[in-house]
Enzyme design. Sequence first.
Site, PDB file in Angstrom:
ATOM      1  CD  GLN A 292      -1.973  -8.726   4.819  1.00  0.00           C
ATOM      2  OE1 GLN A 292      -2.766  -7.825   4.956  1.00  0.00           O
ATOM      3  NE2 GLN A 292      -0.726  -8.507   4.417  1.00  0.00           N
TER       4      GLN A 292
ATOM      5  CB  SER B 185       3.214   2.194   6.089  1.00  0.00           C
ATOM      6  OG  SER B 185       3.797   1.276   5.200  1.00  0.00           O
TER       7      SER B 185
ATOM      8  CG  HIS C 134       6.946  -2.225   2.027  1.00  0.00           C
ATOM      9  ND1 HIS C 134       6.823  -1.085   2.770  1.00  0.00           N
ATOM     10  CD2 HIS C 134       5.726  -2.814   2.016  1.00  0.00           C
ATOM     11  CE1 HIS C 134       5.576  -0.971   3.196  1.00  0.00           C
ATOM     12  NE2 HIS C 134       4.892  -2.003   2.767  1.00  0.00           N
TER      13      HIS C 134
ATOM     14  CG  MET D  55      -1.879  -1.209   1.187  1.00  0.00           C
ATOM     15  SD  MET D  55      -3.411  -0.962   2.088  1.00  0.00           S
ATOM     16  CE  MET D  55      -2.807  -0.794   3.735  1.00  0.00           C
TER      17      MET D  55
ATOM     18  N   GLY E 239       4.795 -10.277   4.308  1.00  0.00           N
ATOM     19  CA  GLY E 239       5.589 -10.223   5.530  1.00  0.00           C
ATOM     20  C   GLY E 239       4.918 -10.944   6.692  1.00  0.00           C
TER      21      GLY E 239
ATOM     22  CG  HIS F 246       8.518  -0.005   5.976  1.00  0.00           C
ATOM     23  ND1 HIS F 246       8.775  -1.349   6.016  1.00  0.00           N
ATOM     24  CD2 HIS F 246       7.184   0.124   6.185  1.00  0.00           C
ATOM     25  CE1 HIS F 246       7.663  -2.005   6.286  1.00  0.00           C
ATOM     26  NE2 HIS F 246       6.677  -1.133   6.378  1.00  0.00           N
TER      27      HIS F 246
ATOM     28  CE  LYS G   3       3.122  -5.038  10.717  1.00  0.00           C
ATOM     29  NZ  LYS G   3       2.643  -3.823  10.267  1.00  0.00           N
TER      30      LYS G   3
END
Length: 254
Positions: free
Chosen positions: A154, A187, A38, A31, A148, A35, A150
Site C-alpha cells: 500500500q 485493527s 496508528h 480506518m 505504516g 492501536h 506493515k
Amino acid sequence: MTKVISDIKKFKIQRKSNLFKDKSVGLVPTMGALHEGHLALINKSLIENDITVVSIFVNQTQFNNKEDFKKYPNTFKEDLHKLKKLKVDFVFYPTYEEMYPDNYNYKVIENNFSKILCGKYRPGHFDGVLTVVLKLLNIVKASKAYFGEKDYQQLKLIEGMTKAFFIDTEIIPVPTVRSAEGLALSSRNLRLSDKDKIKAVEFPRILSSGLPIKKIKLLLKQKGFIVEYVEQIDNRLFAAVYLGKVRLIDNVKV
Ligand code: PAF
C-alpha cells in the site's frame, strides 16, 4: 482542542482560514480502531508538523469481501478519546456519501504492482485504497502524510500515485509497530480469539526465520495457518495468512 469535522465543505473552509496560514500540516489516514501502530504515525506527525489531521473513514470500496467490511471494528468513541489525549488538532470523520458523491464512478487504477501479492487475492482492493487516499490528499492538502510499513505494498503504491499525479504531499513511511511477542499490530487483531492471539505470534517468528519460502509455508500450515501467499520481492518477504476468518499480513527485510 480537538475538532471533529465530518463535512468536506466545512473542512475546506477551515483549511483556507488563518488557522492554517503558513502552517505545516500532517495527515494520518486511518480506518479507526486505533492501536499503537496508528499512534506511532500520529506522534510522528505531531512532532513534524504544526497541525495534525487524523482521518477516520472505514473505506467501503477497498473491501472486496462484504463480511470483512461489516465486521471491521468500529471504536469511534475510544478512538476520539485517544486523539484528544494526544491533542490532535482535527479529526476528519466523513460519511460514504461525503467521500463518494459519484458513488465510486471514478477511481484510481494502478496496473502493475497492485495486481500482485495482496492485490492478486483482493481484486479491486488497491483501487479503493488509492482512490480514497487521493481524495483525502486533495481535501487536506497536507505537507506530509504518514503510512505504516506493515502495509508495505500500500505504502509503495501510494508513493507511486503521488508521483504519477504530481501531488505535493510528501509520503512518510513509518516502521511497523509490533507486540512484545513480535506480532505486527493491526485493527484486525481485535477479531482474533484468545487462542488464535497466542497462535498468531508464530506468524512473524516463522516469516523472519530466514528459512526457504517452501519451508516457511510448510511450518505455517503445520501451526494451523491457512497460507494465502509467501513471496519475496527484491530484499523483502511478504506474506498473508488466515487464522480462522481473520486475515493477517506482514513483511520483513531479508
Ligand atoms: O491503511 C489503512 O488503514 C487504509 O488502507 C487507509 C490508508 C486509511 C485507506 O483507507
